[in-house]
Design a protein around this motif. Structure first.
Motif, PDB file in Angstrom:
ATOM      1  N   ARG A  29       0.760  -1.477   0.080  1.00 10.22           N
ATOM      2  CA  ARG A  29       0.012   0.021   0.076  1.00 10.22           C
ATOM      3  C   ARG A  29       0.790   1.197  -0.243  1.00 10.22           C
ATOM      4  N   GLU A  30       0.425   2.473  -0.381  1.00 13.74           N
ATOM      5  CA  GLU A  30       0.910   3.657  -0.178  1.00 13.74           C
ATOM      6  C   GLU A  30       0.448   4.325   0.958  1.00 13.74           C
ATOM      7  N   CYS A  72       5.658   4.337  -1.280  1.00 20.64           N
ATOM      8  CA  CYS A  72       5.422   2.725  -1.664  1.00 20.64           C
ATOM      9  C   CYS A  72       6.603   2.303  -1.580  1.00 20.64           C
TER      10      CYS A  72
END
Length: 113
Positions: A29-30, A72
């Motif tokens: 995930r970012e 990320c």
């Protein structure tokens, strides 16, 4: 004696526990700096410093989304670490194989009695 630069390679960068936690949080995930700071319960400037180190060794990537900068994981940059650890993994697998053989011998000897 001068301290070794933490930005020279992935090994030095991940030696710091907070940076490893950041990499864990970025898996799949970012996150924005503010989100990382909240998750880590650290001040934002401290998280930004860790992210700078991780960026310099290319362990994280950053992109702008409006006013936010989203980070990320770049897991490819961990390849040298994985390859190095792989040598130890082979050592442990061989050790466990020998241990398994020994346990089997003990069981067979016990069954013979």
């Amino acid at each position: 004696m001068a301290r070794a630069a933490t930005t020279s390679d992935a090994f030095n960068a991940i030696a710091e526990p907070q940076r490893r936690r950041i990499l864990d949080l970025l898996r799949g995930r970012e996150l924005a700096v503010s989100e990382l700071a909240s998750e880590l319960d650290l001040p934002q400037p401290g998280v930004s410093k860790h992210l700078r180190v991780l960026r310099e060794v290319e362990l994280v990537r950053v992109r702008s989304d409006g006013k936010q900068r989203l980070y990320c994981l770049n897991a490819t940059a961990l390849r040298p670490v994985q390859e190095w650890i792989g040598g130890f993994e082979r050592f442990w697998e061989a050790s466990f194989d020998r241990l398994d053989d020994y346990v089997q011998e003990l069981k067979e000897a016990e069954d013979d009695h």
